[in-house]
Write a protein that holds these residues in place. Structure first.
Motif, PDB file in Angstrom:
ATOM      1  N   UNK A   1      -5.591   4.228  16.037  1.00  0.00           N
ATOM      2  CA  UNK A   1      -6.610   3.858  15.062  1.00  0.00           C
ATOM      3  C   UNK A   1      -7.470   2.751  15.639  1.00  0.00           C
ATOM      4  N   UNK A   2      -8.769   2.974  15.753  1.00  0.00           N
ATOM      5  CA  UNK A   2      -9.670   1.884  16.111  1.00  0.00           C
ATOM      6  C   UNK A   2     -11.116   2.321  15.884  1.00  0.00           C
ATOM      7  N   UNK A   3     -12.008   1.358  15.817  1.00  0.00           N
ATOM      8  CA  UNK A   3     -13.424   1.658  15.620  1.00  0.00           C
ATOM      9  C   UNK A   3     -14.211   0.931  16.698  1.00  0.00           C
ATOM     10  N   UNK A   4     -15.222   1.607  17.229  1.00  0.00           N
ATOM     11  CA  UNK A   4     -16.112   0.948  18.174  1.00  0.00           C
ATOM     12  C   UNK A   4     -17.446   0.770  17.475  1.00  0.00           C
ATOM     13  N   UNK A   5     -17.898  -0.493  17.379  1.00  0.00           N
ATOM     14  CA  UNK A   5     -19.136  -0.784  16.655  1.00  0.00           C
ATOM     15  C   UNK A   5     -20.346  -0.399  17.508  1.00  0.00           C
ATOM     16  N   UNK A   6     -21.487  -0.121  16.831  1.00  0.00           N
ATOM     17  CA  UNK A   6     -22.706   0.211  17.585  1.00  0.00           C
ATOM     18  C   UNK A   6     -23.058  -0.918  18.549  1.00  0.00           C
ATOM     19  N   UNK A   7     -23.369  -0.531  19.782  1.00  0.00           N
ATOM     20  CA  UNK A   7     -23.806  -1.517  20.768  1.00  0.00           C
ATOM     21  C   UNK A   7     -22.694  -2.309  21.425  1.00  0.00           C
ATOM     22  N   UNK A   8     -21.452  -2.028  21.045  1.00  0.00           N
ATOM     23  CA  UNK A   8     -20.327  -2.773  21.597  1.00  0.00           C
ATOM     24  C   UNK A   8     -20.007  -2.294  23.017  1.00  0.00           C
ATOM     25  N   UNK A   9     -19.375  -3.192  23.823  1.00  0.00           N
ATOM     26  CA  UNK A   9     -18.853  -2.783  25.128  1.00  0.00           C
ATOM     27  C   UNK A   9     -17.338  -2.895  25.042  1.00  0.00           C
ATOM     28  N   UNK A  10     -16.685  -1.724  24.988  1.00  0.00           N
ATOM     29  CA  UNK A  10     -15.226  -1.714  24.845  1.00  0.00           C
ATOM     30  C   UNK A  10     -14.586  -1.383  26.189  1.00  0.00           C
ATOM     31  N   UNK A  11     -13.637  -2.192  26.597  1.00  0.00           N
ATOM     32  CA  UNK A  11     -12.889  -1.894  27.817  1.00  0.00           C
ATOM     33  C   UNK A  11     -11.533  -1.323  27.445  1.00  0.00           C
ATOM     34  N   UNK A  12     -11.146  -0.219  28.099  1.00  0.00           N
ATOM     35  CA  UNK A  12      -9.813   0.342  27.844  1.00  0.00           C
ATOM     36  C   UNK A  12      -9.000   0.190  29.114  1.00  0.00           C
ATOM     37  N   UNK A  13      -7.870  -0.502  29.003  1.00  0.00           N
ATOM     38  CA  UNK A  13      -7.018  -0.624  30.184  1.00  0.00           C
ATOM     39  C   UNK A  13      -5.632  -0.106  29.856  1.00  0.00           C
ATOM     40  N   UNK A  14      -4.912   0.278  30.874  1.00  0.00           N
ATOM     41  CA  UNK A  14      -3.579   0.820  30.678  1.00  0.00           C
ATOM     42  C   UNK A  14      -3.074   1.376  31.982  1.00  0.00           C
ATOM     43  N   UNK A  15      -1.772   1.529  32.047  1.00  0.00           N
ATOM     44  CA  UNK A  15      -1.129   2.041  33.245  1.00  0.00           C
ATOM     45  C   UNK A  15      -1.438   3.523  33.399  1.00  0.00           C
ATOM     46  N   UNK A  16      -1.244   4.095  34.594  1.00  0.00           N
ATOM     47  CA  UNK A  16      -1.393   5.529  34.799  1.00  0.00           C
ATOM     48  C   UNK A  16      -0.449   6.253  33.821  1.00  0.00           C
ATOM     49  N   UNK A  17      -0.999   7.263  33.132  1.00  0.00           N
ATOM     50  CA  UNK A  17      -0.162   8.019  32.210  1.00  0.00           C
ATOM     51  C   UNK A  17      -0.021   7.367  30.844  1.00  0.00           C
ATOM     52  N   UNK A  18      -0.850   6.352  30.563  1.00  0.00           N
ATOM     53  CA  UNK A  18      -0.737   5.689  29.262  1.00  0.00           C
ATOM     54  C   UNK A  18      -1.550   6.415  28.190  1.00  0.00           C
TER      55      UNK A  18
END
Lengths: 288, 267
Positions: free
Chosen positions: A29-46
């Motif tokens: 569950x999450x929301x990305x707001x208009x104009x936002x810069x979202x970074x997604x990080x995680x291990x391989x296979x996450x």
């Protein structure tokens, strides 16, 4: 012009009903707001790649939904197809999808699929090429004759030529030299500024996301482990290391200093912030 | 979607069938195929079927996995069945318009379908229970006599194992390219045959480019490790016939002899 994108209770299971069945993401569950810069990080296979392929409707959720501007992208076939154009997705190593005879034709592939007229397609190709710094002279060259870095730019141009309101980048700098990385990141920011676009970037480089993202999402085994502003997330260095991730080099340095007894604030994650801290420390020491 | 193909898939195991020398298994499949084409009667088909069922039971391969292998051949099977149903002369059973179904037609169609299914299932049993490396090793060893006439046996088996090795890689690659082109709005699901064929270009071009790139890289990597063909090359795992192999080959010989005898007596 940008829209919000909302992920609701999203789960995806691969190969349902076979011995290879496995759940890649679970109840996100999450929301990305208009104009936002979202970074997604995680291990391989996450589950990063699985997640981003849901955002433009390439994968259908096993459970849950993806809402674009408040409306489900799965409400009908047309909406799903529209989502592909409104949410651009640049895969990892996008240069391996080039196929046309000329750079121009390859960049025009997306806009043509949108059903735009020839003039609009031409205008978009030139704008997209401009954003990624592909000179006009290269537009009539075969994409297979370009260098690796140039191919990457052309492939990125192929996606942003559709002028999507949200652009997702999966490891856009993988395998490039430092100068090439900096250029690509600069291109992404230029597109964001010009179109007020939302950017979602998957990255292994903590330094890149620290520099650019407004907010970070840390995935672990298909669930959200941490989320928040970069400062908040990188303050949880212990938790990140448990997941097998690192903190930016600057934060690492500050953590080391702290363990040596230097009074620094370890929430800093960019070179500027750290520099300011260290300078004020130095001044304090000089005044004492 | 493409991940579902079973071609060249290997289910590891430790049953008698898995442990047999790959050469034994290849020879048995050849014997089995020859016997299958000689079989002409209910009795001989029953004998072949009993052999297949026993082999499958010993191997503990799920019958469902074998049936799944038949799926891509469904059209060919139906086509052969229909063709035989209508185009065999003999005593008519039903007829409408220009079509006549004869008793011989029904029998022919039944046996042909059975033959194709048994043929495919028998050969699938070989690939399901033998790892690709063992399979090519076995083939290389069996073809060794051809070296005398300068036939490149080692090179052929090396090419086979490389081809088998790259099937899953290419499938994965195809999935990725399809996703990437779909993200740019490519449409593979609608339009007439011509448009659909044209829609494949954005997939095939990158796929070929990457296949050639991989081939180049692999060739370089092999040369870096001083690969120079089969001359003087030794093997870590030597093939040895065990007692079980001789027993199984004897069963194969008896099966073939049995079918020939039955055939001779018109059974």
């Amino acid at each position: 012009m940008s829209v919000s994108i909302e992920v609701k209770n999203l789960s995806h299971t691969y190969s349902v009903g076979t011995p290879f069945e496995h759940e890649a993401i679970h109840a996100l569950n999450f929301t990305v707001q208009p104009g936002e810069f979202l970074g997604i990080i995680g291990h391989t296979g996450s589950g990063k790649s699985t997640l981003i392929q849901h955002l433009n409707g390439l994968l259908k959720p096993t459970q849950g939904d993806v809402l674009l501007g408040g409306q489900s992208i799965w409400r009908d076939k047309k909406a799903t197809r529209e989502a592909r154009f409104r949410v651009g997705l640049v895969f990892q190593y996008p240069e391996y999808q080039l196929f046309e005879e000329t750079v121009y034709k390859d960049i025009a592939f997306g806009p043509k699929n949108m059903g735009l007229d020839a003039d609009e397609v031409r205008a978009r190709v030139h704008r997209a090429a401009g954003f990624v710094g592909v000179p006009e002279a290269l537009l009539e060259v075969s994409p297979f004759d370009l260098s690796g870095g140039q191919k990457r730019r052309v492939a990125i141009a192929g996606v942003i030529a559709m002028e999507p309101e949200i652009v997702i980048f999966d490891e856009p700098t993988a395998g490039l030299d430092p100068a090439g990385c900096a250029d690509i990141l600069e291109n992404i920011c230029a597109y964001r500024r010009a179109n007020n676009a939302t950017i979602i970037m998957v990255s292994h480089s903590m330094d890149d996301v620290a520099k650019l993202a407004d907010r970070l999402l840390v995935l672990r085994d298909g669930a959200i482990a941490l989320s928040g502003a970069p400062g908040e997330v990188f303050a949880q260095a212990k938790c990140l290391r448990e997941i097998g991730l690192e903190v930016p080099q600057v934060t690492q340095l500050l953590l080391e200093l702290q363990s040596l007894g230097v009074p620094v604030d370890t929430a800093a994650y960019t070179t500027q912030q750290a520099l300011a801290q260290l300078l004020s420390l130095k001044e304090g020491a000089a005044n004492a | 979607m493409l991940k579902d193909i079973t071609l060249g898939q290997y289910f590891p195991g430790t049953t008698l069938v898995h442990r047999l020398d790959p050469r034994t298994k290849i020879l048995m499949v050849i014997v089995y195929i020859v016997a299958l084409f000689l079989a002409k009667s209910y009795v001989s088909y029953a004998l072949m079927l009993a052999f297949l069922v026993t082999a499958v039971a010993i191997s503990r391969i799920k019958p469902r996995a074998l049936l799944k292998g038949l799926k891509p051949l469904l059209i060919i099977i139906i086509f052969t069945a229909v063709l035989n149903l209508f185009y065999s002369g003999g005593e008519p059973l039903v007829s409408f318009w220009v079509f006549t179904i004869t008793k011989e037609g029904v029998i022919n169609a039944f046996f042909l379908v059975l033959r194709i299914m048994m043929l495919v299932m028998g050969t699938f049993l070989l690939t399901y229970t033998t790892s690709p490396i063992a399979l090519t090793d076995g083939l290389e060893s069996l073809l060794k006599p051809l070296k005398k006439i300068r036939f490149p046996v080692h090179e052929l088996s090396m090419m086979m194992s490389i081809a088998l090795r790259f099937i899953p890689t290419l499938i994965e690659e195809t999935d990725k390219i399809v996703a990437a082109q779909k993200a740019r709005g490519a449409d593979f699901e609608s339009g007439n045959l011509f448009r659909r064929a044209k829609a494949l270009v954005p997939i095939l071009v990158p796929l070929f480019v990457s296949a050639f790139r991989r081939a180049d890289e692999l060739a370089d990597a092999m040369e870096c490790r001083c690969y120079h063909g089969g001359q003087g090359r030794t093997k870590m795992k030597q093939l040895h016939y065990a007692r079980g192999d001789f027993a199984v080959l004897l069963v194969g010989a008896l099966l073939l002899a049995g079918v020939i005898v039955l055939c001779h007596f018109g059974l």
